[in-house]
Design a protein around this motif. Structure first.
Motif, mmCIF file in Angstrom:
data_model
loop_
_atom_site.group_PDB
_atom_site.id
_atom_site.type_symbol
_atom_site.label_atom_id
_atom_site.label_comp_id
_atom_site.label_asym_id
_atom_site.label_seq_id
_atom_site.Cartn_x
_atom_site.Cartn_y
_atom_site.Cartn_z
ATOM 1 N N ALA A 73 19.523 37.413 36.885
ATOM 2 C CA ALA A 73 18.203 37.877 36.453
ATOM 3 C C ALA A 73 17.425 36.690 35.915
ATOM 4 N N HIS A 74 16.116 36.684 36.169
ATOM 5 C CA HIS A 74 15.292 35.541 35.757
ATOM 6 C C HIS A 74 13.908 36.041 35.381
ATOM 7 N N VAL A 75 13.430 35.585 34.239
ATOM 8 C CA VAL A 75 12.070 35.923 33.824
ATOM 9 C C VAL A 75 11.458 34.712 33.143
ATOM 10 N N GLU A 76 10.208 34.435 33.448
ATOM 11 C CA GLU A 76 9.487 33.331 32.816
ATOM 12 C C GLU A 76 8.682 33.878 31.646
ATOM 13 N N LEU A 77 8.882 33.288 30.467
ATOM 14 C CA LEU A 77 8.253 33.768 29.243
ATOM 15 C C LEU A 77 7.190 32.773 28.791
ATOM 16 N N PRO A 78 5.915 33.174 28.784
ATOM 17 C CA PRO A 78 4.873 32.261 28.303
ATOM 18 C C PRO A 78 5.035 31.989 26.807
ATOM 19 N N ALA A 79 4.642 30.805 26.385
ATOM 20 C CA ALA A 79 4.638 30.464 24.964
ATOM 21 C C ALA A 79 3.364 31.009 24.328
ATOM 22 N N THR A 80 3.486 31.583 23.146
ATOM 23 C CA THR A 80 2.331 32.176 22.491
ATOM 24 C C THR A 80 1.320 31.141 22.023
ATOM 25 N N ASP A 81 1.734 29.879 21.903
ATOM 26 C CA ASP A 81 0.814 28.830 21.461
ATOM 27 C C ASP A 81 0.241 28.030 22.625
ATOM 28 N N GLY A 82 0.474 28.506 23.847
ATOM 29 C CA GLY A 82 -0.044 27.816 25.014
ATOM 30 C C GLY A 82 0.806 26.661 25.495
ATOM 31 N N GLY A 83 1.971 26.463 24.884
ATOM 32 C CA GLY A 83 2.877 25.400 25.282
ATOM 33 C C GLY A 83 3.646 25.751 26.549
ATOM 34 N N PRO A 84 4.623 24.935 26.908
ATOM 35 C CA PRO A 84 5.401 25.186 28.127
ATOM 36 C C PRO A 84 6.120 26.528 28.060
ATOM 37 N N PRO A 85 6.243 27.228 29.178
ATOM 38 C CA PRO A 85 6.967 28.501 29.195
ATOM 39 C C PRO A 85 8.475 28.274 29.092
ATOM 40 N N LEU A 86 9.171 29.358 28.839
ATOM 41 C CA LEU A 86 10.635 29.330 28.784
ATOM 42 C C LEU A 86 11.177 30.199 29.905
ATOM 43 N N HIS A 87 12.195 29.708 30.600
ATOM 44 C CA HIS A 87 12.833 30.465 31.674
ATOM 45 C C HIS A 87 14.120 31.081 31.127
ATOM 46 N N LEU A 88 14.190 32.397 31.157
ATOM 47 C CA LEU A 88 15.369 33.124 30.684
ATOM 48 C C LEU A 88 16.180 33.597 31.888
ATOM 49 N N TYR A 89 17.471 33.255 31.897
ATOM 50 C CA TYR A 89 18.378 33.657 32.967
ATOM 51 C C TYR A 89 19.490 34.533 32.395
ATOM 52 N N GLY A 90 19.938 35.482 33.191
ATOM 53 C CA GLY A 90 21.111 36.273 32.849
ATOM 54 C C GLY A 90 22.317 35.806 33.650
ATOM 55 N N CYS A 91 23.478 35.813 33.002
ATOM 56 C CA CYS A 91 24.731 35.431 33.661
ATOM 57 C C CYS A 91 25.841 36.317 33.100
ATOM 58 N N TYR A 92 26.687 36.837 33.956
ATOM 59 C CA TYR A 92 27.842 37.565 33.434
ATOM 60 C C TYR A 92 28.612 36.674 32.473
ATOM 61 N N HIS A 93 29.123 37.267 31.415
ATOM 62 C CA HIS A 93 29.857 36.499 30.423
ATOM 63 C C HIS A 93 31.119 35.901 31.046
ATOM 64 N N VAL A 94 31.499 34.728 30.535
ATOM 65 C CA VAL A 94 32.673 34.031 31.069
ATOM 66 C C VAL A 94 33.965 34.554 30.436
ATOM 67 N N SER A 95 34.032 35.831 30.175
ATOM 68 C CA SER A 95 35.213 36.448 29.583
ATOM 69 C C SER A 95 36.318 36.590 30.616
ATOM 70 N N PRO A 96 37.581 36.601 30.189
ATOM 71 C CA PRO A 96 38.673 36.843 31.140
ATOM 72 C C PRO A 96 38.506 38.158 31.905
ATOM 73 N N ARG A 97 37.948 39.157 31.254
ATOM 74 C CA ARG A 97 37.744 40.435 31.944
ATOM 75 C C ARG A 97 36.875 40.251 33.186
ATOM 76 N N ASN A 98 35.861 39.431 33.092
ATOM 77 C CA ASN A 98 34.977 39.195 34.233
ATOM 78 C C ASN A 98 35.548 38.192 35.219
ATOM 79 N N THR A 99 36.167 37.134 34.714
ATOM 80 C CA THR A 99 36.637 36.080 35.617
ATOM 81 C C THR A 99 37.936 36.456 36.313
ATOM 82 N N PHE A 100 38.824 37.157 35.638
ATOM 83 C CA PHE A 100 40.093 37.532 36.256
ATOM 84 C C PHE A 100 39.909 38.606 37.319
#
Length: 242
Positions: free
Chosen positions: A190-217
């Motif tokens: 998942a990816h969403v671009e978040l504008p900065a409220t002060d007009g500065g550079p935006p932030l890119h937020l990414y989702g990633c499954y957690h690196v837990s053994p439950r997910n990796t195994f």
């Protein structure tokens, strides 16, 4: 120190968080784990305090997990160190040229991250790896202040798991970014671009499954999936990827 009070530096914030005792259940659990220990770690002097973020203060990429493991970071004193989750995460960062070595044993072992900082929304090890919503919210000001310090340089944030994603949305709003309505849903890549409220550079937020053994195994998160996601986030942040 109150996390809402502005320390002069990020290093001061990191030091201040290690003295927090705001959540009685978490304080009791982290200290009990250090007293009882696991058989394999009987010779260890557990850290048994809140875990600060790790990585340079001018990082362009921030990875956000869940909380320290009772016999992982709560033992070693460094986030994502001493358990299988950290083994995979640091090996992947090293393979991408974002860490100087593929393994982490304890705080002070010589590991260095390049342009990346790792942190958690909850800084103390919780029972069953499940912090309560009130514990998450009590800990929130620490992460808000951390991200405020890094606003001049941070360009991408990766939420490792749904808990991190949900915890991050109000944190990012408080740190000066616009959160869309309806709120974006978590998912791997998942990816969403978040504008900065002060007009500065935006932030890119990414989702990633957690690196837990439950997910990796189980193969829900493969090393290739993790590497691809982190590489994408790093490139978006302007970091060179090996």
């Amino acid at each position: 120190m109150d996390p809402a009070a502005p320390p002069l530096t990020l290093a001061e914030l990191d030091e201040a968080v290690t003295h927090c005792r705001a959540c009685p259940r978490l304080v009791s659990w982290r200290e009990e784990a250090a007293r009882v220990k696991r058989r394999a770690y009987q010779d260890w002097d557990y850290w048994a305090r809140p875990i600060p973020g790790f990585g340079p203060e001018d990082a362009a990429l921030v990875l956000v997990g869940l909380a320290p493991a009772a016999h992982g970071a709560n033992r070693t004193g460094r986030i994502f160190t001493g358990d299988p989750s950290g083994d995979l995460l640091y090996a992947t960062l090293h393979s991408l040229g974002l860490a100087n070595r593929p393994t982490s044993v304890r705080a002070g072992d010589g590991l260095a991250l390049h342009g990346v900082r790792i942190t958690d929304p909850v800084r103390c090890a919780p029972p069953d790896n499940k912090p309560s919503t009130s514990e998450r919210d009590t800990c929130r000001p620490w992460l808000v202040r951390e991200l405020e310090f890094m606003r001049p340089t941070v360009r991408s944030v990766v939420a490792l798991g749904g808990f991190a994603w949900q915890a991050l949305l109000p944190v990012l709003a408080a740190a000066g970014y616009e959160i869309p309505r309806p709120r974006p849903a978590f998912g791997h890549a998942a990816h969403v671009e978040l504008p900065a409220t002060d007009g500065g550079p935006p932030l890119h937020l990414y989702g990633c499954y957690h690196v837990s053994p439950r997910n990796t195994f189980t193969g829900r998160l493969t090393p290739e999936m993790l590497s691809d996601l982190l590489a994408t986030a790093a490139r978006t942040a302007g970091l060179p990827v090996g």
